[in-house]
Design an enzyme around this catalytic site. Structure first.
Site, PDB file in Angstrom:
ATOM      1  N   CYS A 114      38.554 133.780  59.594  1.00 31.31           N
ATOM      2  CA  CYS A 114      39.026 134.042  58.222  1.00 31.31           C
ATOM      3  C   CYS A 114      39.840 132.889  57.643  1.00 31.31           C
ATOM      4  CB  CYS A 114      39.850 135.313  58.201  1.00 31.31           C
ATOM      5  SG  CYS A 114      38.980 136.697  58.914  1.00 31.31           S
ATOM      6  N   HIS A 242      44.104 135.970  52.112  1.00 35.48           N
ATOM      7  CA  HIS A 242      42.891 136.476  52.770  1.00 35.48           C
ATOM      8  C   HIS A 242      42.920 137.997  52.670  1.00 35.48           C
ATOM      9  CE1 HIS A 242      39.875 137.646  55.474  1.00 35.48           C
ATOM     10  NE2 HIS A 242      40.684 137.934  56.481  1.00 35.48           N
ATOM     11  N   ASN A 272      36.603 143.120  54.146  1.00 38.32           N
ATOM     12  CA  ASN A 272      37.001 141.837  54.724  1.00 38.32           C
ATOM     13  C   ASN A 272      35.761 140.959  54.857  1.00 38.32           C
ATOM     14  OD1 ASN A 272      37.719 139.706  56.369  1.00 38.32           O
ATOM     15  ND2 ASN A 272      38.898 140.952  57.832  1.00 38.32           N
TER      16      ASN A 272
HETATM   17  N1  ACO Z   1      38.297 156.442  60.793  1.00 39.01           N
HETATM   18  C1  ACO Z   1      39.126 157.385  61.274  1.00 39.01           C
HETATM   19  N2  ACO Z   1      39.986 157.159  62.287  1.00 39.01           N
HETATM   20  C2  ACO Z   1      39.965 155.919  62.829  1.00 39.01           C
HETATM   21  C3  ACO Z   1      39.124 154.895  62.367  1.00 39.01           C
HETATM   22  C4  ACO Z   1      38.258 155.195  61.307  1.00 39.01           C
HETATM   23  N3  ACO Z   1      37.413 154.283  60.771  1.00 39.01           N
HETATM   24  N4  ACO Z   1      39.354 153.782  63.093  1.00 39.01           N
HETATM   25  C5  ACO Z   1      40.314 154.085  63.989  1.00 39.01           C
HETATM   26  N5  ACO Z   1      40.680 155.387  63.834  1.00 39.01           N
HETATM   27  C6  ACO Z   1      41.687 156.138  64.583  1.00 39.01           C
HETATM   28  C7  ACO Z   1      41.924 155.573  65.951  1.00 39.01           C
HETATM   29  O1  ACO Z   1      40.997 156.100  66.869  1.00 39.01           O
HETATM   30  C8  ACO Z   1      43.338 156.022  66.214  1.00 39.01           C
HETATM   31  O2  ACO Z   1      43.311 157.393  66.604  1.00 39.01           O
HETATM   32  P1  ACO Z   1      44.289 157.944  67.754  1.00 39.01           P
HETATM   33  O3  ACO Z   1      45.685 157.727  67.208  1.00 39.01           O
HETATM   34  O4  ACO Z   1      43.885 159.355  67.890  1.00 39.01           O
HETATM   35  O5  ACO Z   1      44.015 157.080  68.962  1.00 39.01           O
HETATM   36  C9  ACO Z   1      44.005 155.966  64.851  1.00 39.01           C
HETATM   37  O6  ACO Z   1      42.946 156.026  63.901  1.00 39.01           O
HETATM   38  C10 ACO Z   1      44.826 154.721  64.623  1.00 39.01           C
HETATM   39  O7  ACO Z   1      44.018 153.575  64.974  1.00 39.01           O
HETATM   40  P2  ACO Z   1      44.583 152.114  64.875  1.00 39.01           P
HETATM   41  O8  ACO Z   1      43.529 151.140  65.326  1.00 39.01           O
HETATM   42  O9  ACO Z   1      45.924 152.074  65.536  1.00 39.01           O
HETATM   43  O10 ACO Z   1      44.769 151.993  63.283  1.00 39.01           O
HETATM   44  P3  ACO Z   1      45.568 150.935  62.460  1.00 39.01           P
HETATM   45  O11 ACO Z   1      46.554 151.623  61.616  1.00 39.01           O
HETATM   46  O12 ACO Z   1      46.053 149.770  63.293  1.00 39.01           O
HETATM   47  O13 ACO Z   1      44.443 150.370  61.456  1.00 39.01           O
HETATM   48  C11 ACO Z   1      43.069 148.416  61.176  1.00 39.01           C
HETATM   49  C12 ACO Z   1      43.332 149.688  61.985  1.00 39.01           C
HETATM   50  C13 ACO Z   1      42.743 148.836  59.754  1.00 39.01           C
HETATM   51  C14 ACO Z   1      41.919 147.664  61.785  1.00 39.01           C
HETATM   52  C15 ACO Z   1      44.352 147.548  61.171  1.00 39.01           C
HETATM   53  O14 ACO Z   1      44.829 147.436  62.483  1.00 39.01           O
HETATM   54  C16 ACO Z   1      44.124 146.147  60.624  1.00 39.01           C
HETATM   55  O15 ACO Z   1      43.881 145.969  59.442  1.00 39.01           O
HETATM   56  N6  ACO Z   1      44.277 145.102  61.468  1.00 39.01           N
HETATM   57  C17 ACO Z   1      44.251 143.721  61.023  1.00 39.01           C
HETATM   58  C18 ACO Z   1      42.854 143.230  60.750  1.00 39.01           C
HETATM   59  C19 ACO Z   1      42.885 141.767  60.428  1.00 39.01           C
HETATM   60  O16 ACO Z   1      43.781 141.306  59.757  1.00 39.01           O
HETATM   61  N7  ACO Z   1      41.938 140.985  60.929  1.00 39.01           N
HETATM   62  C20 ACO Z   1      42.031 139.551  60.781  1.00 39.01           C
HETATM   63  C21 ACO Z   1      40.938 138.942  60.095  1.00 39.01           C
HETATM   64  S1  ACO Z   1      39.343 139.418  60.693  1.00 39.01           S
HETATM   65  C22 ACO Z   1      38.510 137.941  61.215  1.00 39.01           C
HETATM   66  O17 ACO Z   1      39.105 136.930  61.495  1.00 39.01           O
HETATM   67  C23 ACO Z   1      37.006 138.033  61.333  1.00 39.01           C
END
Ligand code: ACO
Length: 316
Positions: A114, A242, A272
């Site tokens: 990214c 980003h 994204n």
């Molecule tokens: N729908 C419903 N529930 C979900 C989903 C979904 N799509 N995905 C995960 N969950 C659940 C999980 O199973 C978990 O359930 P549990 O508590 O029962 O175990 C709960 O939701 C929380 O999951 P987390 O992964 O902890 O959710 P989080 O709040 O961290 O959000 C996300 C996830 C959106 C991916 C976030 O962590 C994020 O945005 N991270 C940064 C991404 C980023 O910046 N990437 C960099 C660039 S990408 C690149 O370089 C290609």
């Protein structure tokens, strides 16, 4: 050292829109979960007749037109991407052929996830300093839908396809663009395995860990760029982040008290798009005349690698 400014921008996204409701029909998720956790409402995925090269070419054509620059005036072409149609030839060589760019110039792809577009801008400035031509073509493009693991609801809902492009100009009387860049050398938190592994070529991510990294990296980049350039938040006309998660942007703008009219989100429409996300924003901002000649924009990128970068660049 000569410096660069942005002359023109362009973009191209696939025709097909995939909504959060569409996602909920594929994996166990909901519109409510996706929009409240990420800000994403829909994303574009490539369909019949579309690929990374076609998106890149369309975005580049629009950028050349907006800059009023002819293909033969281009001195280098870089495509920032992690999802090129072929490893060889590079997407940049395919763009060169389609647009009829000169043959005596470097055209190559740059992989920094990214942060790729930011690394590419800086690389372009270095290349144009050594080129007899003054214009460069920098493209950020991704076809991430082909790298999606449809069994992982934590990542499949995040990514979209698209391309953004900028034509930059390099001149003696412009100072070099302040830039901060770095990498952590991490191979666990965000991965897309290549031919050297036995793993499938699909995106995997420790989302929460990457989120923690991002909420520290973004403010750090803003501070470093402002300090390096001797500017303040008030001196910046627009902040371009980003688009990985709306919450990451919200935390950064709150920390620096950046007013709403000085930043922009299009993550709700595209998800994204990795290296494409910053130039997609730039192109929409220019089209909507939120930025234009003389605007000073602070760009911040972060992503797999882990990589990060910030820069303060002007529109010519
Ligand atoms: N729908 C419903 N529930 C979900 C989903 C979904 N799509 N995905 C995960 N969950 C659940 C999980 O199973 C978990 O359930 P549990 O508590 O029962 O175990 C709960 O939701 C929380 O999951 P987390 O992964 O902890 O959710 P989080 O709040 O961290 O959000 C996300 C996830 C959106 C991916 C976030 O962590 C994020 O945005 N991270 C940064 C991404 C980023 O910046 N990437 C960099 C660039 S990408 C690149 O370089 C290609």
């Amino acid at each position: 050292m000569k410096g660069i400014k942005i002359r023109g921008t362009g973009r191209s996204v696939p025709v097909k829109t995939v909504t959060n409701q569409d996602m909920a029909a594929i994996v166990d998720t909901s519109d409510e979960w996706i929009s409240s956790r990420t800000g994403i409402q829909r994303r574009r995925h490539c369909g019949e007749g579309e690929n990374l090269t076609s998106l890149s070419v369309q975005a580049a054509r629009q950028a050349l037109e907006s800059a009023g620059v002819r293909p033969e005036e281009i001195g280098a072409c870089i495509v920032a991407t992690l999802s090129a149609d072929t490893l060889v030839p590079s997407a940049a060589c395919l763009v060169q052929r389609e647009l009829g760019l000169p043959e005596d110039i470097p055209c190559f792809d740059l992989a920094a996830a990214c942060t790729g577009f930011l690394f590419a801008l800086h690389t372009m400035e270095c290349l144009l300093n050594a080129s007899p031509r003054k214009y460069g073509l920098v493209i950020g493009a991704e076809y991430l839908s082909r790298l999606i693991n449809w069994e992982d609801r934590g990542t499949c809902i995040l990514f979209g396809d698209g391309a953004g492009a900028a034509v930059v100009e390099c001149r003696e009387d412009w100072g070099t663009v302040p830039a901060v860049m770095g990498c952590h050398g991490d191979d666990k938190l965000l991965r897309v395995p290549g031919p050297g592994t036995s793993e499938p070529c699909l995106i995997s991510m420790e989302g929460t860990q990457v989120f923690k990294f991002a909420v520290e990296a973004v403010p750090w980049c803003i501070r470093q760029v402002l300090e390096t350039s001797g500017k303040t938040v008030e001196d910046v006309d627009f902040f371009v982040f980003h688009q990985a998660n709306a919450r990451i942007i919200d935390l950064a703008v709150r920390k620096y008290r950046i007013p709403q009219e000085k930043y922009y989100k299009n993550i709700q429409d595209y998800g994204n798009t990795s290296a494409a996300s910053i130039p997609l924003v730039l192109s929409e901002l220019q089209e909507q005349k939120k930025v234009g000649s003389g605007s000073r924009v602070l760009l911040v990128g972060f992503g797999g690698g882990l990589t990060w970068g910030g820069t303060l660049i002007e529109f010519a």
